[in-house]
Each structure stands twice: as structure tokens, then as C-alpha cells.
Motif scaffolding. Structure first.
Motif, mmCIF file in Angstrom:
data_model
loop_
_atom_site.group_PDB
_atom_site.id
_atom_site.type_symbol
_atom_site.label_atom_id
_atom_site.label_comp_id
_atom_site.label_asym_id
_atom_site.label_seq_id
_atom_site.Cartn_x
_atom_site.Cartn_y
_atom_site.Cartn_z
ATOM 1 N N ASP A 52 0.820 -1.223 0.137
ATOM 2 C CA ASP A 52 0.256 0.049 0.056
ATOM 3 C C ASP A 52 0.820 1.188 0.031
ATOM 4 O O ASP A 52 0.761 2.136 0.644
ATOM 5 N N GLY A 53 1.967 1.242 -0.799
ATOM 6 C CA GLY A 53 2.986 2.412 -0.897
ATOM 7 C C GLY A 53 3.968 2.541 0.075
ATOM 8 O O GLY A 53 4.825 3.468 -0.052
ATOM 9 N N ALA A 54 3.885 1.928 1.033
ATOM 10 C CA ALA A 54 4.768 2.097 2.238
ATOM 11 C C ALA A 54 6.048 0.935 1.875
ATOM 12 O O ALA A 54 5.713 -0.271 1.681
ATOM 13 N N ALA A 55 7.265 1.299 2.023
ATOM 14 C CA ALA A 55 8.338 0.535 1.789
ATOM 15 C C ALA A 55 8.325 -0.439 2.967
ATOM 16 O O ALA A 55 8.303 -0.149 4.350
ATOM 17 N N THR A 56 8.552 -1.782 2.498
ATOM 18 C CA THR A 56 7.868 -2.705 3.598
ATOM 19 C C THR A 56 9.047 -3.922 3.373
ATOM 20 O O THR A 56 9.576 -4.530 2.279
ATOM 21 N N MET A 72 3.706 -3.841 -4.530
ATOM 22 C CA MET A 72 4.275 -3.603 -5.590
ATOM 23 C C MET A 72 6.070 -4.078 -5.375
ATOM 24 O O MET A 72 6.273 -3.900 -4.475
ATOM 25 N N THR A 73 6.361 -4.710 -6.621
ATOM 26 C CA THR A 73 7.648 -5.028 -6.419
ATOM 27 C C THR A 73 8.494 -4.281 -7.519
ATOM 28 O O THR A 73 8.179 -3.426 -8.318
ATOM 29 N N ALA A 109 13.777 4.289 -1.887
ATOM 30 C CA ALA A 109 14.040 5.613 -2.544
ATOM 31 C C ALA A 109 12.744 6.017 -3.300
ATOM 32 O O ALA A 109 12.316 6.966 -2.844
ATOM 33 N N SER A 110 12.125 5.280 -4.013
ATOM 34 C CA SER A 110 10.771 5.863 -4.517
ATOM 35 C C SER A 110 9.667 5.838 -3.781
ATOM 36 O O SER A 110 8.820 6.700 -3.821
ATOM 37 N N ALA A 111 9.518 4.826 -2.646
ATOM 38 C CA ALA A 111 8.529 5.307 -1.487
ATOM 39 C C ALA A 111 8.831 6.592 -0.853
ATOM 40 O O ALA A 111 7.811 7.625 -0.472
ATOM 41 N N LEU A 112 10.121 6.831 -0.525
ATOM 42 C CA LEU A 112 10.362 8.111 -0.111
ATOM 43 C C LEU A 112 9.834 9.456 -1.029
ATOM 44 O O LEU A 112 9.197 10.334 -0.510
ATOM 45 N N LEU A 113 10.301 9.255 -2.132
ATOM 46 C CA LEU A 113 9.737 10.453 -3.143
ATOM 47 C C LEU A 113 8.224 10.578 -3.287
ATOM 48 O O LEU A 113 7.813 11.389 -3.629
ATOM 49 N N ALA A 114 7.695 9.381 -3.321
ATOM 50 C CA ALA A 114 6.197 9.300 -3.510
ATOM 51 C C ALA A 114 5.449 10.201 -2.379
ATOM 52 O O ALA A 114 4.697 10.758 -2.519
ATOM 53 N N ASP A 115 6.077 9.977 -1.077
ATOM 54 C CA ASP A 115 5.705 10.407 -0.087
ATOM 55 C C ASP A 115 6.349 11.887 0.326
ATOM 56 O O ASP A 115 5.527 12.712 0.897
ATOM 57 N N ALA A 127 15.222 7.726 5.437
ATOM 58 C CA ALA A 127 14.554 6.728 4.658
ATOM 59 C C ALA A 127 15.319 5.628 4.366
ATOM 60 O O ALA A 127 14.999 4.563 4.227
ATOM 61 N N MET A 128 16.667 5.968 3.918
ATOM 62 C CA MET A 128 17.503 4.750 3.458
ATOM 63 C C MET A 128 18.273 4.106 4.353
ATOM 64 O O MET A 128 19.116 3.163 4.144
ATOM 65 N N SER A 129 18.252 4.293 5.767
ATOM 66 C CA SER A 129 19.106 4.021 6.871
ATOM 67 C C SER A 129 19.059 2.482 6.856
ATOM 68 O O SER A 129 20.073 1.746 7.400
ATOM 69 N N GLY A 130 17.823 1.976 6.721
ATOM 70 C CA GLY A 130 17.635 0.561 6.699
ATOM 71 C C GLY A 130 18.213 -0.166 5.352
ATOM 72 O O GLY A 130 18.085 -1.349 5.547
ATOM 73 N N ASN A 131 18.929 0.195 4.448
ATOM 74 C CA ASN A 131 19.285 -0.420 3.528
ATOM 75 C C ASN A 131 20.660 -0.455 3.436
ATOM 76 O O ASN A 131 21.165 0.844 3.346
ATOM 77 N N ILE A 132 21.313 -1.490 3.238
ATOM 78 C CA ILE A 132 22.714 -1.797 3.366
ATOM 79 C C ILE A 132 23.242 -2.057 1.913
ATOM 80 O O ILE A 132 22.685 -2.951 1.135
ATOM 81 N N CYS A 133 24.319 -1.421 1.590
ATOM 82 C CA CYS A 133 25.129 -1.547 0.302
ATOM 83 C C CYS A 133 26.425 -1.928 0.418
ATOM 84 O O CYS A 133 27.364 -1.088 1.147
ATOM 85 N N ARG A 134 26.669 -3.104 0.386
ATOM 86 C CA ARG A 134 28.071 -3.532 0.846
ATOM 87 C C ARG A 134 29.061 -2.944 -0.124
ATOM 88 O O ARG A 134 30.357 -2.838 0.081
#
Length: 158
Positions: A52-56, A72-73, A109-115, A127-134
């Protein structure tokens, strides 16, 4: 048990236990492998989808908790105004290196911009703190989000 779930605008019927994580329904039952498995504990963000639009985090979201929500995927995110801008900015700024985390990064990122179409650096970091980029492409990720936000605003999209 059979569950009806709407993913990317299409309703699917899946016969799984209610406590099956949404991630495994997407990947193993429906063959939608764009959403990645990372840690299985909602710590890395690789499995991020929109509910429902929220990053989950789909690795800890059970199928029975989704109910009538729309999922949405990454496979469909380019069809949204925010998602389209994010994907273009990602390519233009060569964000991806190994690419494994990128579907989750793009979904967050897209959920952030939509909101929030005009995020500050703090908004982006939160918004991005829970996403790890090795690979450590955080500077490029932030820059791509800023560029996408500018493009999103110029297009007159909410």
C-alpha cells in the motif's frame, strides 16, 4: 491455505501457510526474483517492496498479514512517476556496482519520493538507513535521489 494477493496490479491465488514470508511467496511461488533475500531479519533492506505504498521488508511480512493490501515489487516500480525518475537517476549516476541491494534501495527511494517529493539530506538518510550497500555507493545513492527528486518536481508529479 489459499490467499488472494494483489501484486503489481494482478491478483494471484497462492496456496501457502499463513506464516509464509511475502518474500518467499514472491520468489518461490510466483517466480518474481527481482526482490532479493539478504538477511532474513529486516536489517539489510534487500527484500524491500511496497505494501500500500509503504516501503516494507518482505522477509518478515507474512502473507496472512498482507490481507487486501496492494503489493508492488521492483518489477513494476518503473511504471510509477517516482520509480521512473529513480531508475533513470540510478543509471545516470552509475549507482549500482554489484547490484544485489539495488532493488531494495530503489524501492525505498521511490517510496520516499512518493511520500516526500522534496526530501532533505536528513530525510534521505532516515528513509535509506535500513538499506545496506556492501559496495558502499551511499554517496551516489543520495545524489541520485536528489536528482530524481528534482526531476520528479519538474514533471509536476505529486
Amino acid at each position: 491455505m489459499a490467499f488472494a494477493i494483489t501484486i503489481n496490479g494482478t491478483t494471484h491465488s497462492v496456496d501457502v501457510d499463513g506464516d509464509t514470508p511475502l518474500l518467499w511467496v514472491l520468489r518461490d511461488v510466483l517466480g518474481m526474483t527481482g526482490t532479493k533475500f539478504g538477511c532474513g531479519m529486516a536489517l539489510c533492506g534487500a527484500c524491500t517492496v511496497h505494501v500500500d505504498g509503504a516501503a516494507t521488508r518482505s522477509c518478515i511480512t507474512t502473507i496472512d498479514s498482507v490481507g487486501a493490501a496492494k503489493v508492488m515489487t521492483i518489477e513494476a516500480i518503473g511504471a510509477t512517476p517516482a520509480g521512473e525518475k529513480i531508475q533513470k537517476a540510478w543509471l545516470d549516476h552509475e549507482v549500482a556496482q554489484c547490484g544485489y541491494c539495488q532493488s531494495g534501495q530503489i524501492m525505498s527511494a521511490s517510496a520516499l519520493l512518493a511520500d516526500n517529493p522534496r526530501p532533505t539530506d536528513k530525510d534521505i538518510d532516515d528513509a535509506m538507513s535500513g538499506n545496506i550497500c556492501r559496495c558502499g555507493t551511499y554517496v551516489r545513492i543520495r545524489e541520485a535521489i536528489k536528482v530524481a527528486a528534482q526531476a520528479h518536481g519538474k514533471a509536476g508529479q505529486p
